[in-house]
Design a protein around this motif. Structure first.
Motif, PDB file in Angstrom:
ATOM      1  N   THR A 148     -12.427  -7.276 -13.558  1.00  0.00           N
ATOM      2  CA  THR A 148     -11.681  -7.187 -12.215  1.00  0.00           C
ATOM      3  C   THR A 148     -10.259  -7.422 -12.380  1.00  0.00           C
ATOM      4  N   THR A 149      -9.877  -8.540 -12.712  1.00  0.00           N
ATOM      5  CA  THR A 149      -8.551  -8.925 -12.886  1.00  0.00           C
ATOM      6  C   THR A 149      -7.566  -7.834 -13.601  1.00  0.00           C
ATOM      7  N   LYS A 150      -8.278  -7.582 -14.879  1.00  0.00           N
ATOM      8  CA  LYS A 150      -7.474  -6.322 -15.652  1.00  0.00           C
ATOM      9  C   LYS A 150      -7.635  -4.901 -14.733  1.00  0.00           C
ATOM     10  N   GLY A 151      -8.403  -4.709 -13.969  1.00  0.00           N
ATOM     11  CA  GLY A 151      -8.542  -3.641 -13.277  1.00  0.00           C
ATOM     12  C   GLY A 151      -7.514  -3.473 -12.153  1.00  0.00           C
ATOM     13  N   PHE A 152      -7.352  -4.656 -11.442  1.00  0.00           N
ATOM     14  CA  PHE A 152      -6.483  -4.645 -10.474  1.00  0.00           C
ATOM     15  C   PHE A 152      -4.966  -4.648 -10.981  1.00  0.00           C
ATOM     16  N   ARG A 153      -4.820  -4.803 -12.231  1.00  0.00           N
ATOM     17  CA  ARG A 153      -3.578  -4.836 -12.977  1.00  0.00           C
ATOM     18  C   ARG A 153      -3.346  -3.461 -13.421  1.00  0.00           C
ATOM     19  N   SER A 154      -4.392  -2.698 -13.527  1.00  0.00           N
ATOM     20  CA  SER A 154      -4.355  -1.505 -14.403  1.00  0.00           C
ATOM     21  C   SER A 154      -3.625  -0.181 -13.669  1.00  0.00           C
ATOM     22  N   ILE A 155      -2.409  -0.647 -12.899  1.00  0.00           N
ATOM     23  CA  ILE A 155      -1.908   0.374 -11.996  1.00  0.00           C
ATOM     24  C   ILE A 155      -0.565   0.606 -12.604  1.00  0.00           C
ATOM     25  N   SER A 156      -0.168   1.807 -12.811  1.00  0.00           N
ATOM     26  CA  SER A 156       1.090   2.129 -13.231  1.00  0.00           C
ATOM     27  C   SER A 156       2.239   1.545 -12.261  1.00  0.00           C
ATOM     28  N   SER A 157       3.246   1.204 -12.636  1.00  0.00           N
ATOM     29  CA  SER A 157       4.589   0.852 -11.978  1.00  0.00           C
ATOM     30  C   SER A 157       4.904   1.902 -10.762  1.00  0.00           C
ATOM     31  N   GLN A 158       4.745   3.127 -11.343  1.00  0.00           N
ATOM     32  CA  GLN A 158       5.313   4.159 -10.522  1.00  0.00           C
ATOM     33  C   GLN A 158       4.271   4.667  -9.243  1.00  0.00           C
ATOM     34  N   ALA A 159       3.072   4.111  -9.537  1.00  0.00           N
ATOM     35  CA  ALA A 159       2.060   4.157  -8.465  1.00  0.00           C
ATOM     36  C   ALA A 159       2.581   3.117  -7.275  1.00  0.00           C
ATOM     37  N   ILE A 160       3.119   1.941  -7.684  1.00  0.00           N
ATOM     38  CA  ILE A 160       3.306   0.899  -6.916  1.00  0.00           C
ATOM     39  C   ILE A 160       4.650   1.352  -6.346  1.00  0.00           C
ATOM     40  N   GLU A 161       5.598   2.027  -6.951  1.00  0.00           N
ATOM     41  CA  GLU A 161       6.803   2.152  -6.155  1.00  0.00           C
ATOM     42  C   GLU A 161       6.643   3.313  -5.463  1.00  0.00           C
ATOM     43  N   LEU A 162       5.501   4.222  -5.695  1.00  0.00           N
ATOM     44  CA  LEU A 162       5.313   5.286  -4.601  1.00  0.00           C
ATOM     45  C   LEU A 162       4.862   4.682  -3.404  1.00  0.00           C
ATOM     46  N   MET A 163       4.024   3.665  -3.268  1.00  0.00           N
ATOM     47  CA  MET A 163       3.642   3.031  -2.259  1.00  0.00           C
ATOM     48  C   MET A 163       4.501   2.095  -1.536  1.00  0.00           C
ATOM     49  N   ARG A 164       5.565   1.576  -2.418  1.00  0.00           N
ATOM     50  CA  ARG A 164       6.994   0.991  -1.840  1.00  0.00           C
ATOM     51  C   ARG A 164       7.811   1.901  -1.175  1.00  0.00           C
ATOM     52  N   ILE A 165       7.840   3.186  -1.623  1.00  0.00           N
ATOM     53  CA  ILE A 165       8.679   4.263  -1.077  1.00  0.00           C
ATOM     54  C   ILE A 165       7.913   4.330   0.397  1.00  0.00           C
ATOM     55  N   LEU A 166       6.696   4.577   0.394  1.00  0.00           N
ATOM     56  CA  LEU A 166       6.156   4.722   1.554  1.00  0.00           C
ATOM     57  C   LEU A 166       5.901   3.477   2.456  1.00  0.00           C
ATOM     58  N   SER A 167       6.441   2.598   2.149  1.00  0.00           N
ATOM     59  CA  SER A 167       6.654   1.203   2.913  1.00  0.00           C
ATOM     60  C   SER A 167       5.494   0.781   3.293  1.00  0.00           C
TER      61      SER A 167
END
Lengths: 264, 269
Positions: A148-167
């Motif tokens: 599960t820990t590995k799963g939570f971390r298995s996110i691309s940095s761009q997906a995170i950036e997308l979410m940050r762009i959407l605030s």
């Protein structure tokens, strides 16, 4: 039309399982022949057919009573251990510091021999349900936590950036991104845990129980009743396989997008 | 249509990894007016992606400042002024194509510009604009790379951002797909009217798309030239075969070569 398609699906499934089934049958035959040719004493090594008839005689009552009890322990432990592991993974992912402090102890917990802990728990809690559930939970905890820990971390940095762009809020990132992308890993962990939980429950029963398949096996061993031991082993392993496949079916229901499921 | 914003980049520098670290950008000055399409071109490692992330408030510059329509990048980001198309499509594989385009709307909730059933209408229309009608219910894993990048474009435009930032969005695609997407991009951007900052390493693509092309050079990233593109809009692909186009492309490519020679000479010293 749909009947034809249905039938060809069944044929597909049958063809898929045929090779493993063939291996099973060949194994049984080899076992039977070996025991008869070498004339092994039945109390040491019963033949396949003897185990089979034992299963026919004792199987239904074993399954209805002892196996059911063992599976209740295993499933409760599985639920408890997996739930705790997912919670721990959520905490780890959001608080790196806590992970640094606690993860080494999760490894220590994993390396503690479960066989040695079981008698301790039996001393503390007696011949009750509790030590079995705890042992099953302990054995499930680690594989689910790591996956599960590995799963939570298995996110691309761009997906995170997308979410940050959407605030997006942390909550939104968690539910819309981390949870779905972790699911394949969570299920991979759950599948491992499902088979381990049965083993955990049986090991706990060895150290003190008045019912359950582990109890049956240990009692049979005192009487050199190897036929009953084999029957117990076969039943518990069959139950583990069924449990594993139930989790696999849930996985197929939950992960519907292409390439979602991780290969085992 | 939302009004677009201009961007003023003033002496921006970026250093990674403390004092002994790498200087990614140095002394970047650039003014982009509202509704303008500006392309940033340069070889890899010249900090163009970093500059996009500074403009959008994802990274804080170590020196200088950026003004986005009177706001800091971070404020503009919080006001959801930016649309971002990444190098990778970064679609959510568990959402269907339509679900991916609707994702911003779901994340934004009450802050979304098109509320309720209107958002799905907008999403379907955008998918039609990028040529994906009929693929709404496919999963990203079931469509081609070019289609995925078009979904990403539709997703970025779905909430009418004032500024569209694109980080080599078509870099991984073949030439034909790229051409088609370039045309669609021009079309969609005209409709949306937003300011576009487009990063690419293709000079051809930059000239074809942009009003102005900004050339960057690496170590540390700095602006070497800002060229006006003389072609009127709307443009078609044939514009690339005009002598003026070739001349401009050659001139800009020359800049990179000169930089390389300077670099080489510096190394030999």
């Amino acid at each position: 039309m749909s009947i034809i398609r249905e039938r060809s699906r069944m044929v597909d499934v049958a063809l898929r399982f045929l090779p493993s089934l063939a291996v099973f049958v060949v194994g049984l035959v080899a076992w039977e022949v070996w025991v008869n040719v070498r004339d092994v004493p039945a109390y040491l090594y019963p033949s396949a057919s003897e185990v089979g008839s034992e299963l026919l005689d004792e199987g239904p009552s074993l399954a209805a009573d002892d196996l059911r009890w063992t599976m209740i322990e295993a499933i409760l432990g599985f639920l408890l251990g997996s739930f705790a592991a997912v919670l721990a993974a959520i905490v780890f992912v959001h608080a790196k510091f806590i992970e640094r402090v606690l993860f080494p102890w999760a490894i220590v917990l994993q390396t503690v021999p479960i066989v040695a802990v079981a008698p301790l728990l039996t001393i503390w809690f007696g011949f009750t349900l509790r030590p079995k559930v705890i042992i099953a939970a302990l054995i499930c905890f680690f594989p689910v936590l790591v996956n599960t820990t590995k799963g939570f971390r298995s996110i691309s940095s761009q997906a995170i950036e997308l979410m940050r762009i959407l605030s997006a809020t942390k909550w939104s990132i968690f539910w819309r991104l981390r949870v779905p992308s972790s699911l394949p890993y969570v299920f991979a962990g759950l599948k491992v845990a499902s088979t381990l939980s049965v083993i955990g429950a049986i090991v706990a029963e060895f150290t003190g129980a008045d019912r359950g398949i582990g109890f049956v096996i240990i009692q049979a061993s005192y009487r050199l009743d190897t036929r009953l031991m084999f029957a117990g082993i076969a039943l518990s392993s069959a139950a583990g396989v069924v449990f594993f496949n139930i989790i696999g079916a849930l996985e197929r229901l939950a992960l519907r997008w292409p390439d979602a499921r991780l290969e085992q | 249509m939302t009004t677009s914003s201009g961007i003023a980049i003033d002496g921006v520098g970026m250093q990674f990894g403390g004092r002994q670290g790498v200087t990614a950008l140095e002394g970047i000055d650039l003014n982009i007016s509202a509704g303008e399409f500006v392309a940033l071109v340069g070889p890899s490692g010249c900090g163009k992606s970093t500059l996009l992330r500074i403009v959008s408030g994802l990274l804080e510059p170590t020196s200088g400042c950026v003004d986005v329509g009177g706001k800091t990048p971070d404020e503009a980001r919080r006001d959801i002024d930016f649309g971002f198309v990444f190098q990778q499509p970064a679609l959510f594989p568990w959402l269907r194509v339509l679900g991916n385009v609707l994702l911003p709307d779901r994340v934004l909730g009450r802050r979304s510009p098109n509320r309720g059933p209107g958002s799905e209408h907008v999403a379907r229309e955008l998918l039609r604009d990028v040529g994906l009608e009929g693929f709404e219910d496919h999963y990203p894993g079931q469509v081609s790379g070019g289609m995925r990048q078009r979904v990403a474009l539709a997703r970025a435009l779905s909430y009418d951002p004032k500024i569209l930032l694109m980080d080599e969005p078509f870099g991984a695609l073949d030439e034909f797909t790229r051409d088609r997407l370039n045309l669609q991009l021009l079309d969609v951007c005209k409709k949306a009217g937003s300011t576009v900052l487009f990063v690419t390493h293709s000079i051809q693509e930059a000239i074809f798309l942009a009003d102005r092309v900004v050339m960057l050079s690496p170590r540390p990233g700095h602006v070497t030239r800002i060229a006006e593109v003389p072609f009127p809009r709307p443009r078609n692909l044939e514009v690339r075969y005009e002598p003026e186009f070739a001349a401009l492309a050659g001139e800009l490519r020359g800049l990179l070569v000169v930089e390389d020679e300077v670099e080489l000479a510096r190394k030999q010293l």
